[in-house]
Motif scaffolding. Structure first.
Motif, PDB file in Angstrom:
ATOM      1  N   ARG A  26       0.904  -1.063   0.027  1.00 27.90           N
ATOM      2  CA  ARG A  26      -0.149  -0.008  -0.004  1.00 27.90           C
ATOM      3  C   ARG A  26       0.897   1.150  -0.060  1.00 27.90           C
ATOM      4  N   ILE A  27       0.123   2.186  -0.373  1.00 27.52           N
ATOM      5  CA  ILE A  27       1.011   3.630  -0.353  1.00 27.52           C
ATOM      6  C   ILE A  27       0.066   4.628   0.484  1.00 27.52           C
ATOM      7  N   GLU A  28       0.637   5.229   1.548  1.00 31.12           N
ATOM      8  CA  GLU A  28      -0.073   6.113   2.238  1.00 31.12           C
ATOM      9  C   GLU A  28       0.098   7.662   1.822  1.00 31.12           C
ATOM     10  N   ASN A  29      -0.658   8.334   1.444  1.00 32.57           N
ATOM     11  CA  ASN A  29      -0.538   9.912   1.305  1.00 32.57           C
ATOM     12  C   ASN A  29      -0.689  10.766   2.604  1.00 32.57           C
ATOM     13  N   THR A  30       0.493  11.294   2.773  1.00 34.18           N
ATOM     14  CA  THR A  30       0.441  12.073   4.082  1.00 34.18           C
ATOM     15  C   THR A  30       0.766  13.322   3.667  1.00 34.18           C
ATOM     16  N   LEU A  31       1.012  14.433   4.577  1.00 37.51           N
ATOM     17  CA  LEU A  31       1.089  15.903   4.271  1.00 37.51           C
ATOM     18  C   LEU A  31       2.390  16.143   3.511  1.00 37.51           C
ATOM     19  N   ASN A  32       3.503  15.387   3.814  1.00 35.12           N
ATOM     20  CA  ASN A  32       4.801  15.862   3.157  1.00 35.12           C
ATOM     21  C   ASN A  32       5.358  14.704   2.372  1.00 35.12           C
ATOM     22  N   SER A  33       4.725  13.432   2.522  1.00 39.27           N
ATOM     23  CA  SER A  33       5.525  12.323   1.897  1.00 39.27           C
ATOM     24  C   SER A  33       4.446  11.286   1.458  1.00 39.27           C
ATOM     25  N   ALA A  34       5.158  10.236   0.570  1.00 36.49           N
ATOM     26  CA  ALA A  34       4.207   9.177   0.184  1.00 36.49           C
ATOM     27  C   ALA A  34       4.815   7.944   0.880  1.00 36.49           C
ATOM     28  N   VAL A  35       4.402   7.298   1.684  1.00 39.03           N
ATOM     29  CA  VAL A  35       4.871   6.083   2.388  1.00 39.03           C
ATOM     30  C   VAL A  35       4.537   4.698   1.759  1.00 39.03           C
ATOM     31  N   VAL A  36       5.680   4.184   1.402  1.00 41.13           N
ATOM     32  CA  VAL A  36       5.456   2.957   0.457  1.00 41.13           C
ATOM     33  C   VAL A  36       5.861   1.837   1.404  1.00 41.13           C
ATOM     34  N   PHE A  37       4.658   0.767   1.669  1.00 41.51           N
ATOM     35  CA  PHE A  37       4.710  -0.358   2.365  1.00 41.51           C
ATOM     36  C   PHE A  37       5.147  -1.611   1.486  1.00 41.51           C
ATOM     37  N   ILE A  38       6.103  -2.408   1.786  1.00 42.15           N
ATOM     38  CA  ILE A  38       6.452  -3.674   1.117  1.00 42.15           C
ATOM     39  C   ILE A  38       6.428  -4.645   2.180  1.00 42.15           C
ATOM     40  N   ASP A  39       5.264  -5.186   2.357  1.00 36.97           N
ATOM     41  CA  ASP A  39       5.097  -6.275   3.566  1.00 36.97           C
ATOM     42  C   ASP A  39       6.099  -7.516   3.392  1.00 36.97           C
ATOM     43  N   GLU A  40       6.174  -8.031   2.169  1.00 34.22           N
ATOM     44  CA  GLU A  40       7.055  -9.204   2.067  1.00 34.22           C
ATOM     45  C   GLU A  40       8.279  -9.113   2.560  1.00 34.22           C
ATOM     46  N   ASN A  49       9.041  -6.683   5.203  1.00 37.79           N
ATOM     47  CA  ASN A  49       8.761  -5.924   6.175  1.00 37.79           C
ATOM     48  C   ASN A  49       9.525  -4.535   6.219  1.00 37.79           C
ATOM     49  N   ILE A  50       9.385  -3.636   5.546  1.00 38.54           N
ATOM     50  CA  ILE A  50       9.895  -2.356   5.203  1.00 38.54           C
ATOM     51  C   ILE A  50       8.856  -1.512   4.906  1.00 38.54           C
ATOM     52  N   TYR A  51       9.100  -0.258   5.236  1.00 38.53           N
ATOM     53  CA  TYR A  51       8.466   0.898   4.541  1.00 38.53           C
ATOM     54  C   TYR A  51       9.377   2.025   4.295  1.00 38.53           C
ATOM     55  N   LEU A  52       9.195   2.936   3.217  1.00 38.23           N
ATOM     56  CA  LEU A  52      10.235   3.857   2.864  1.00 38.23           C
ATOM     57  C   LEU A  52       9.163   5.103   2.630  1.00 38.23           C
ATOM     58  N   THR A  53       9.890   6.146   2.741  1.00 34.00           N
ATOM     59  CA  THR A  53       9.114   7.565   2.471  1.00 34.00           C
ATOM     60  C   THR A  53       9.860   8.282   1.296  1.00 34.00           C
ATOM     61  N   ILE A  54       8.882   8.696   0.380  1.00 35.24           N
ATOM     62  CA  ILE A  54       9.170   9.394  -0.672  1.00 35.24           C
ATOM     63  C   ILE A  54       8.873  10.738  -0.595  1.00 35.24           C
ATOM     64  N   ASP A  55       9.540  11.992  -0.577  1.00 39.70           N
ATOM     65  CA  ASP A  55       9.226  13.256  -0.564  1.00 39.70           C
ATOM     66  C   ASP A  55       8.430  13.586  -1.453  1.00 39.70           C
ATOM     67  N   ILE A 104      -2.332   7.560  -4.248  1.00 36.78           N
ATOM     68  CA  ILE A 104      -1.177   7.493  -5.003  1.00 36.78           C
ATOM     69  C   ILE A 104      -0.919   6.051  -5.351  1.00 36.78           C
ATOM     70  N   THR A 105      -0.564   5.927  -6.879  1.00 29.91           N
ATOM     71  CA  THR A 105      -0.382   4.551  -7.243  1.00 29.91           C
ATOM     72  C   THR A 105       1.328   4.550  -7.560  1.00 29.91           C
ATOM     73  N   PRO A 106       1.621   3.270  -7.632  1.00 30.69           N
ATOM     74  CA  PRO A 106       3.261   3.242  -7.710  1.00 30.69           C
ATOM     75  C   PRO A 106       3.638   3.701  -9.072  1.00 30.69           C
ATOM     76  N   ASN A 107       2.962   3.536 -10.099  1.00 33.39           N
ATOM     77  CA  ASN A 107       3.592   4.094 -11.332  1.00 33.39           C
ATOM     78  C   ASN A 107       3.442   5.559 -11.384  1.00 33.39           C
ATOM     79  N   GLN A 108       3.089   6.523 -10.349  1.00 32.91           N
ATOM     80  CA  GLN A 108       3.103   7.907 -10.276  1.00 32.91           C
ATOM     81  C   GLN A 108       4.406   8.361  -9.469  1.00 32.91           C
TER      82      GLN A 108
END
Length: 65
Positions: free
Chosen positions: A9-23, A25-31, A47-51
């Motif tokens: 999943r991708i969470e759309n926050t105020l300043n970042s996109a938080v990308v979760f990769i469950d397989e 067990n990580i997540y990363l943020t993109i400004d 937000i979709t991955p191709n964006q």
């Protein structure tokens, strides 16, 4: 990244996109400055991955367990 791992999943926050990769067990943020301008100021838009550009730098990288 989309070619190698399944984005849970991708969470759309105020300043970042938080990308979760469950397989892995990580997540990363993109400004949001790295995203298309239509996504930068809206937290309701899905937000979709191709964006997310392939060359967008990772702001934060977190491992969860």
């Amino acid at each position: 990244m989309v070619k190698n791992y399944s984005i849970s999943r991708i969470e759309n926050t105020l300043n970042s996109a938080v990308v979760f990769i469950d397989e892995l067990n990580i997540y990363l943020t993109i400004d949001k400055k790295e995203l298309p301008s239509s996504l930068r100021f809206d937290t309701d838009t899905r937000i979709t991955p191709n964006q997310i550009p392939d060359n967008a730098p990772i702001k934060h990288f977190m491992i969860s367990w």
